[in-house]
Design an enzyme around this catalytic site. Structure first.
Site, PDB file in Angstrom:
ATOM      1  CB  CYS A 116      43.884   7.117  -3.108  1.00 19.37           C
ATOM      2  SG  CYS A 116      42.889   8.264  -4.069  1.00 19.37           S
ATOM      3  CB  CYS A 137      45.879  10.187  -3.624  1.00 21.37           C
ATOM      4  SG  CYS A 137      44.365  10.166  -2.640  1.00 21.37           S
TER       5      CYS A 137
END
Length: 597
Positions: A215, A218
């Protein structure tokens, strides 16, 4: 007043004793008792000898010890010059102070002389041993006149106590114990998995990031999350869960996207998803709030400054002899996680300022810098039926946690538009040049008028930059840049909105137009418009049904199996009944059908 906030956390029986000791109008023979807080602890113990009990109202040992402490206080204060002062610190409210004082368990009693820690009382907490300990360390400032009758020889402390106290005095530094629970001692991110997750979050005071390594958001958050762990060392546990490696755990916790940030308050403290900004300063501000004391004391002189400081705050006013509302409020306020802050007071001047009868127990929601008129009021009724009180109070706290008016931005968008109580949002979109000069003041004034007229906590007045949010405004509400300013009333939870008032005209920034539109939206007498087209609404509905089915199957696997088997059996029976009257079926059933063998 600071005394009353701490006293409110004591078990009921100790509370009665403590209030008897401290009430201003108490009889002469009542006992005086100090309960200290961070802002007066050092100044109070700076002179003389002080014996301080650190306790928690939720600790069974503290409740058992209460009668002994009460008797100790009463007997000590009977003396005109006892040479020692007794006080308490409520660690449920002032955990940081207890941590600073090296408290490792409850109750813990520390001795101070002229502001300097001397030693911690150790051993059995019985009355005789405590009396001997106090007598040994007391420093009277006057000498009492001799009694007419000769006094008996004083009873010396037990030999074991003398040995134990001497040992403690010789090894005093070793009794400056570490905190009862050192949160995040290393200042690093804790990695959790299926084996460690439940035990850790049940302990509470932990901020968890659910992420996936692939991600992009992230990856961007990862260094900030590590910095947050450093900033919150010894204050709050910071953790993470890799959902690629622990998919079942993330699914069980309801993770729907990455990264998802969730604060866990403990086994009975609930959890909440953090949806605000993800800059370090914003994350740290949230972490500081949730790790701070659940309540603070307010003086009348502090009112204006505190209201100016916080867009929203709750103020509990209660009589000195009725502290049970604080316990109810503490139980119900876990869902807030420190925001908005909660203040308590017994100040008669605050009662008078808000025009409240002195015997009432009441919570005020003060918003938008207005320290004269509360935006909402919650009236306690009775001490009984605490469960019902908690439910209604929790609902009231959630409905009133947003300001009446505010500028909508990416940092607070989720808090406002997806608030748990699903408010109507009066949204004014305008060019940046007009926001602060014209739109914001008008919206604040209209919010105040609405509060005075209806006092509805389910409506929030907001304004936003139409240039920055141009694409979103056009897609959601059909607002175009060449038709500004525009006002709509949005129910974001249902993805519907209203852009006309009861007269069928476009909503204007006037009380007649806007208030008629709000009333029409609340009563649904004005037909709403959809932010989604038919295909999008149908897809969202079907997706919701699928998710509900998946959730049910995960939670009730055996019931699902039984249901499927029952369905197959009913379907087979229905087929049999359908073809039972067919000649071909009867021939096959009798073995007389056309067969190759």
């Amino acid at each position: 007043m600071k005394l009353s906030a701490a006293l409110a956390q004591l078990p009921y029986s100790l509370l009665v004793a403590s209030l008897t000791l401290t009430a201003i109008a108490a009889p002469v023979e009542s006992v005086g008792l100090d309960v200290l807080e961070p802002d007066n602890f050092e100044s109070t113990i700076a002179q003389g000898v002080w014996f301080i009990e650190h306790f928690s109202p939720y600790c069974p040992h503290c409740r058992d010890f209460m009668p002994t402490w009460e008797q100790l206080v009463a007997d000590t204060q009977k003396s005109a010059d006892p040479g020692i002062h007794l006080a308490q610190v409520n660690c449920a409210i002032n955990g940081d102070l207890c941590t600073k004082n090296g408290v490792t368990g409850y109750p813990q009693m520390n001795l101070y002389r002229n502001g300097v820690f001397q030693e911690m009382f150790s051993g059995a907490r019985d009355y005789d041993r405590l009396t001997a300990f106090i007598s040994t360390h007391a420093e009277p400032t006057t000498v009492a006149e001799p009694e007419p009758e000769p006094e008996p020889e004083p009873t010396s402390a037990p030999a074991a106590l003398v040995v134990e106290d001497r040992y403690i005095a010789e090894h005093r530094e070793s009794y400056r114990a570490a905190p009862a629970r050192d949160l995040n001692p290393s200042g690093t991110v804790l990695e959790l998995n299926e084996n460690t997750f439940r035990d850790v979050v049940d302990d509470g005071m932990i901020f968890v990031k659910f992420f996936a390594p692939w991600c992009g958001h992230c990856k961007k958050l990862a260094p900030v999350w590590r910095e947050l762990a450093v900033e919150m060392q010894h204050k709050l546990a910071i953790a993470e869960v890799n959902c690629d490696d622990h998919n079942a755990l993330c699914h069980a916790e309801g993770v729907t996207g990455f990264p998802m940030l969730v604060y866990y308050g403990g086994k009975d403290g609930g959890k909440t998803e953090y949806t605000s900004g993800r800059k370090l300063e914003q994350l740290k501000a949230f972490a500081e709030k949730i790790s701070g004391p659940p309540m603070r004391e307010m003086n009348f002189e502090d009112l204006h400054a505190r209201v100016e400081e916080h867009p929203v705050l709750y103020l509990l006013l209660h009589p000195p002899t009725s502290n049970w509302p604080i316990n109810h409020l503490l139980d119900a306020s876990h869902i807030l996680f420190g925001s908005p802050p909660i203040y308590t007071s017994t100040s008669s001047r605050l009662y008078s300022h808000f025009g409240i009868t002195p015997d009432a127990s009441i919570i005020l929601a003060l918003k938008d810098g207005d320290d004269a008129a509360p935006a909402a009021v919650y009236q306690f009724t009775t001490q009984a039926n605490a469960d019902h009180e908690k439910e209604s109070l929790t609902s009231w706290l959630l409905r009133n946690r947003l300001p009446l008016s505010l500028a909508l931005s990416s940092d607070n968008f989720q808090d406002v538009m997806n608030a748990p109580h699903k408010p109507l949002v009066v949204l004014a979109a305008a060019a940046p040049s007009a926001l602060q000069a014209d739109i914001a003041p008008e919206m604040r004034e209209l919010a105040r008028q609405w509060r005075d007229a209806r006092g509805s906590a389910a409506v929030v007045f907001a304004w936003m930059d139409a240039e920055r949010w141009a694409s979103w405004l056009k897609g959601m509400y059909g607002i175009k840049p060449d038709a500004l300013p525009r006002v709509v009333i949005a129910d974001h939870s249902g993805l519907v909105y209203w852009d006309t008032d009861h007269f069928g005209e476009k909503i204007q920034l006037s009380s007649s137009s806007l208030f008629s539109a709000i009333n029409g939206a609340l009563s649904r007498t004005i037909k709403p418009k959809h932010s989604e087209n038919f295909v999008e609404r149908m897809a969202r509905y079907l997706n919701g049904r699928l998710m509900a089915t998946e959730k049910y199957v995960s939670a009730h696997p055996w019931s699902t199996v039984c249901f499927v088997l029952l369905f197959v059996a009913v379907f087979a029976w229905a087929l049999l009944r359908l073809f039972a009257d067919s000649p071909e079926f009867r021939e096959v059933a009798r073995g007389k059908g056309d067969r190759l063998d």
